[in-house]
Design a protein around this motif. Structure first.
Motif, PDB file in Angstrom:
ATOM      1  N   LEU A  93      -1.790   6.311   8.052  1.00 26.94           N
ATOM      2  CA  LEU A  93      -2.834   6.242   7.669  1.00 26.94           C
ATOM      3  C   LEU A  93      -3.397   4.722   7.112  1.00 26.94           C
ATOM      4  O   LEU A  93      -4.348   4.083   7.173  1.00 26.94           O
ATOM      5  CB  LEU A  93      -3.271   7.098   6.511  1.00 26.94           C
ATOM      6  N   ILE A 102      -9.018  -3.117   8.593  1.00 25.09           N
ATOM      7  CA  ILE A 102      -9.538  -4.115   7.843  1.00 25.09           C
ATOM      8  C   ILE A 102      -9.309  -5.783   8.371  1.00 25.09           C
ATOM      9  O   ILE A 102     -10.112  -6.601   8.357  1.00 25.09           O
ATOM     10  CB  ILE A 102      -8.794  -4.346   6.520  1.00 25.09           C
ATOM     11  N   SER A 116      -5.752   1.695   8.416  1.00 25.68           N
ATOM     12  CA  SER A 116      -6.851   1.375   7.512  1.00 25.68           C
ATOM     13  C   SER A 116      -6.662  -0.323   7.648  1.00 25.68           C
ATOM     14  O   SER A 116      -7.555  -1.094   7.466  1.00 25.68           O
ATOM     15  CB  SER A 116      -6.776   1.973   6.147  1.00 25.68           C
ATOM     16  N   HIS A 148       0.761  -1.280   0.142  1.00 29.46           N
ATOM     17  CA  HIS A 148      -0.139   0.122   0.088  1.00 29.46           C
ATOM     18  C   HIS A 148       0.887   1.390   0.030  1.00 29.46           C
ATOM     19  O   HIS A 148       0.773   2.067  -0.721  1.00 29.46           O
ATOM     20  CB  HIS A 148      -0.843   0.181   1.342  1.00 29.46           C
TER      21      HIS A 148
END
Length: 425
Positions: free
Chosen positions: A134, A142, A138, A26
């Motif tokens: 961030l 999840i 996230s 990511h």
């Protein structure tokens, strides 16, 4: 490690790996799209500046130019060739936040008001630290949702499959073929597993039928064979005792037939006993005093040992063990018969030691062993003529069925020792 532990262990490993790879991937993806997004904005600014200069021959004035770093900076230059168009990452001091921040900067040249100008367009970045935090938050959210989902899935799997599976496993583990009972397996809510239960039931019915047929056949065959063998043996003995046979050759051959018949009868009884032992048909365990058992057997064999001039050395301590009485008698009788039968023809020795901790040693003199095979195997080569070759195999089977340790060794090919430890530990 049971099935639940394996699932949990691999689940934790998988989640940690997904978290790590997710954060890395990511971060790389976000950085790539951030670069791409910022470069797109910078080139849009460039296009807008070029269009404005073309129409007004001046640079548009921005209200933010009073702050440093400004969105657009300009500088008069002489030679535009020394300033090729470029896009780069830079650190600029921000007067508002009073620290250095990351910017993406586009540098290009443009001509207006009779001068070449170097234009620098600055586009602020999202901070890498903020970006990474961030991403981690996230992904963590999840993963929490994924864990909750997996927990619910495992809960219903355990309810529908796990609980019936462990019940069936316990039933299979405790199932006894000799009980002739139908195995009542718990059904699942899964068609394939119910089909598996049907296969197990069918297989067990076949095993039960084969076991019962085998047991009945062996018992009937042993019983039916023993009767004609006894008749043959009796008739041969009567013929030898009568005066009807004068020919020495006929007498010798009848004696050979008689010995073979006697051996066949012993072999039949031994094989029948061995089959019953292997089928676990002896389960009436009692506390047996082996010191008393050995003394009784030695007294019964005293005459035979005296005739063979066998010297015995006995050191017995009291010891009791839970075992079927028939198997205990067969264990001691086969061991002592082996020590007597395979001893020297005359002047042999037998040493018997029984300790209260369950250690038994039987040692006897013997002729050099004519075979290198495992003496616990059935019907080994090199046995004596009158031996069935099953004595030690019966002993080994009894020991295995009762979790008893047994070993043997030869000393200088003249002494044979058997070690028995009733408690393997």
């Amino acid at each position: 490690m049971n099935l639940d532990q394996i699932i949990r262990k691999n689940l934790i490993k998988g989640i940690c790996l997904v978290m790590l790879l997710g954060c890395i991937s990511h971060f790389i993806i976000f950085r790539y799209f951030t670069y791409k997004y910022n470069d797109k904005i910078l080139y849009e600014y460039k296009k807008g500046i070029e269009n404005y200069v073309k129409l007004h021959d001046t640079l548009q004035v921005y209200s933010s130019t009073m702050l440093k770093p400004s969105r657009i900076e300009e500088q008069i230059i002489k030679d535009p060739s020394h300033h090729p168009e470029s896009v780069k990452d830079i650190l600029l001091y921000n007067e508002v936040t009073q620290d250095y921040r990351s910017f993406r900067q586009l540098c290009f040249t443009i001509y207006y008001k009779n001068h070449w100008h170097l234009i620098k367009v600055n586009q602020p970045y999202i901070e890498s630290k903020d970006l990474l935090i961030l991403i981690i938050l996230s992904l963590f959210l999840i993963m929490l949702l994924l864990l909750l989902f997996i927990y619910l899935v495992l809960y219903y799997l355990k309810k529908d499959i796990g609980i019936p599976f462990y019940k069936n496993l316990r039933l299979l583990r405790n199932y006894n073929v000799k009980a002739h009972s139908e195995l009542s397996l718990v059904d699942y809510n899964v068609h394939e597993l119910n089909d598996f239960n049907k296969v197990i039931r069918k297989m067990l019915r076949k095993i039960n039928a084969d076991y019962e047929n085998s047991r009945i056949f062996i018992e009937d065959a042993s019983h039916e064979m023993q009767t004609p063998l006894s008749i043959i043996k009796l008739r041969l003995e009567l013929i030898l005792q009568s005066n009807l046979i004068q020919d020495e050759w006929q007498t010798k051959n009848i004696q050979i037939i008689l010995r073979a018949t006697t051996r066949l009868s012993k072999l039949n009884r031994s094989l029948s006993l061995l089959t019953k032992i292997n089928n676990d048909q002896f389960h009436n365990k009692e506390s047996i005093d082996f010191k008393y058992l050995i003394i009784n057997y030695l007294s019964e064999m005293e005459e035979l040992m005296t005739s063979k001039d066998i010297i015995t050395e006995v050191q017995l301590e009291s010891f009791t063990f839970e075992i079927d009485p028939i198997l205990a008698d067969q264990l001691i009788s086969n061991l002592l018969n082996n020590a007597i039968f395979h001893n020297l023809s005359t002047g042999g020795k037998i040493k018997i030691t029984l300790e209260e901790n369950g250690f038994l040693l039987i040692e006897n003199t013997c002729l050099p062993i004519a075979t290198s095979e495992n003496l616990f195997n059935r019907l080994i080569h090199g046995k004596k003529e009158n031996s069935t070759g099953l004595g030690l195999n019966i002993v080994k089977s009894i020991c295995d069925k009762n979790n008893i340790s047994i070993e043997y060794k030869h000393i200088d090919s003249s002494i044979f020792q058997i070690f028995i430890n009733f408690y393997k530990s």
